[in-house]
Design an enzyme around this catalytic site. Structure first.
Site, short mmCIF file in Angstrom:
data_model
loop_
_atom_site.label_atom_id
_atom_site.label_comp_id
_atom_site.label_asym_id
_atom_site.label_seq_id
_atom_site.Cartn_x
_atom_site.Cartn_y
_atom_site.Cartn_z
N ASP A 1 0.68 -0.71 0.05
CA ASP A 1 -0.09 0.09 -0.91
C ASP A 1 0.80 1.24 -1.34
O ASP A 1 1.16 2.11 -0.53
CB ASP A 1 -1.37 0.61 -0.25
CG ASP A 1 -2.38 1.11 -1.28
OD1 ASP A 1 -2.03 1.16 -2.48
OD2 ASP A 1 -3.51 1.44 -0.89
N ASP B 1 -0.31 -2.02 -7.68
CA ASP B 1 0.36 -1.27 -6.63
C ASP B 1 -0.03 -1.70 -5.22
O ASP B 1 0.24 -0.99 -4.26
CB ASP B 1 0.05 0.23 -6.78
CG ASP B 1 -1.44 0.53 -6.63
OD1 ASP B 1 -2.26 -0.36 -6.91
OD2 ASP B 1 -1.78 1.65 -6.24
N GLU B 2 -0.61 -2.89 -5.09
CA GLU B 2 -1.13 -3.28 -3.78
C GLU B 2 -1.02 -4.79 -3.62
O GLU B 2 -1.31 -5.54 -4.54
CB GLU B 2 -2.59 -2.84 -3.68
CG GLU B 2 -3.24 -3.06 -2.35
CD GLU B 2 -4.69 -2.58 -2.34
OE1 GLU B 2 -5.33 -2.72 -1.29
OE2 GLU B 2 -5.18 -2.09 -3.38
#
Length: 473
Positions: free
Chosen positions: A11, A105-106
């Site tokens: 993350d 983003d993860e």
């Protein structure tokens, strides 16, 4: 559950805000809030400096300004975020063929499937190497969780934030989870959390002690069984490499309700083109065109039309969206418009009937528009999507420079001073800070909004030959 912590969850830390801080040296260490800037704007991401003031994602921007009046408020630059995301995802795919992206983003990664980790020591070494590689390639930081299941890997990355790594050894799950809030578990939102609190259950340990039968009685069989398993740290879900998209859509929320029917039609046409750009970028076509209209009284209408075959032709989507709009009463005003495409396929079946009414000139115009840089609507919990300051309805005359909306955060290029970004604008003036990734904080200069030497520009890479290793998150 695995016997080794070979499932990794990455993350990125305050991703949008960290990208902006890396891109704009004067903002490093400062409170940065990314989101919609208008009266109805919503925060997409806040830097950790801004979070100390109580600012968080999904908060109305107006409330954030009251809590953090001296923060830097910027519109999102999704094209840059996607570019950085692609760099990060490439690093993940170098580790394993099984990478499951959850957002820009993860992502989850099955390290065992990639042959890079089989036990705690090798998993830990891989996680540390990944964090270093991300820093080297993007200049940003990410938090890593390692565990024997997806749920626990995600819990670990949350506990590691910011800029950390946590490995949960198999067999220690219950001990780690027991003191945590029930809200830590996936699927436990405010309503379920409050329901459990009233029953005297506030921690994961208390959830496990309540037992499966009691939880089933409280929240129903499906939810109760799942909660009990999660409280015990049990999760057998595999990492899935491909997540099939079901739809592609974009929408705009307007600061002031739209009443002019011509303006509304123009906005729908613009949204249709943006939607097609996203559709093409994802490598799909679709059969069903969807129009969403939220009126002045917050009532929301949805209309759809299914074509004879899948398409990614902007002219076809524009025409279908226009037909759908004709059946919607916009009297009283419109506060939100959206255009989407569903029934996705990975090919395009030319449909002569669907395209018969589309003139060749309009088709050429659509093809030209499709070559523009892709744009993206904001996430569901993020800001309103009216964030593209340079967009115009297809076929419209270019706006005079004096009418440009120089939104805070957008990239510009001056023929004398070089690259910079807009700090703010108003009363016929625009203020620009001239700096770039890896440079020292730059000087601020003010220009007329119609200055012919000032033009919008594409974002610069965060890390390059001239600034490698100097940009930070």
């Amino acid at each position: 559950m695995r016997a080794a912590p070979t499932i990794l969850h990455l993350d990125m830390d305050a991703f949008y805000a960290s990208v902006e801080q890396a891109s704009k040296p004067s903002l490093r260490g400062k409170a940065v809030i990314v989101g919609g800037l208008g009266p109805r704007g919503v925060v997409a991401t806040a830097s950790y400096e801004a979070r100390r003031f109580g600012v968080h994602s999904a908060m109305p921007t107006a409330q954030a300004r009251r809590l953090c009046p001296n923060g830097a408020y910027l519109i999102p630059r999704f094209s840059l975020y996607r570019e950085v995301s692609d760099q990060v995802m490439a690093l993940l795919r170098a580790l394993s063929p099984l990478v499951e992206p959850l957002s820009l983003d993860e992502a989850f990664v099955d390290l065992e499937a990639g042959g890079v980790a089989f036990d705690s020591a090798s998993a830990l070494a891989t996680g540390e190497r990944l964090r270093a590689d991300i820093r080297g390639v993007t200049g940003l930081s990410g938090s890593v969780g390692l565990a024997g299941s997806k749920m626990l890997a995600k819990v670990a990355s949350e506990e590691a934030k910011p800029n950390g790594l946590l490995l949960i050894e198999p067999g220690t799950e219950r001990e780690l989870l027991a003191p945590m809030s029930v809200r830590t578990l996936p699927g436990v939102g405010p309503a379920t959390g409050e329901h459990l609190r009233r029953a005297g259950i506030t921690t994961v340990g208390e959830l496990a002690e309540a037992g499966e039968d009691e939880l089933v009685r409280m929240v129903g069989r499906a939810h109760g069984v799942g909660l009990y398993r999660m409280a015990l740290g049990l999760d057998d879900r595999p990492v899935v490499a491909e997540r099939d998209a079901k739809s592609v859509s974009v929408e705009d929320t307007f600061d002031v309700d739209l009443h002019d029917r011509v303006r509304i039609r123009g906005e729908v046409q613009r949204l249709a083109d943006r939607c097609v750009r996203r559709l093409r970028e994802s490598g799909h076509s679709g059969r069903t065109i969807v129009l969403k209209v939220r009126r002045y009284d917050f009532s929301t209408l949805t209309r759809s039309e299914t074509l004879r075959g899948p398409t990614d032709d902007p002219a076809v989507v524009r025409e279908a969206a226009a037909r759908l709009l004709e059946g919607v009463d916009t009297t009283g005003g419109v506060r939100l418009l959206g255009v989407g495409v569903t029934g996705l396929a990975d090919y395009t079946q030319e449909d002569l009937f669907a395209q018969a009414a589309v003139g060749r000139a309009e088709e050429a115009e659509g093809a030209e528009g499709a070559a523009e840089p892709p744009d993206e609507a904001a996430p569901a919990a993020g800001p309103e999507a009216s964030l593209d300051p340079w967009s115009a309805a297809p076929g419209a005359e270019p706006e005079p420079a004096a009418e440009r909306r120089w939104m805070a955060g957008v990239d510009v290029l001056h023929s004398v001073y070089g690259p910079g970004w807009v700090q703010g604008s108003g009363v016929g003036r625009v203020t620009v800070r001239f700096e770039q990734p890896g440079s020292e904080p730059g000087r601020v200069r003010t220009f007329r909004v119609d200055d012919p030497e000032l033009e919008p520009s594409d974002p610069l890479p965060l890390v390059g030959a001239a600034n490698a290793g100097t940009a930070g998150g």
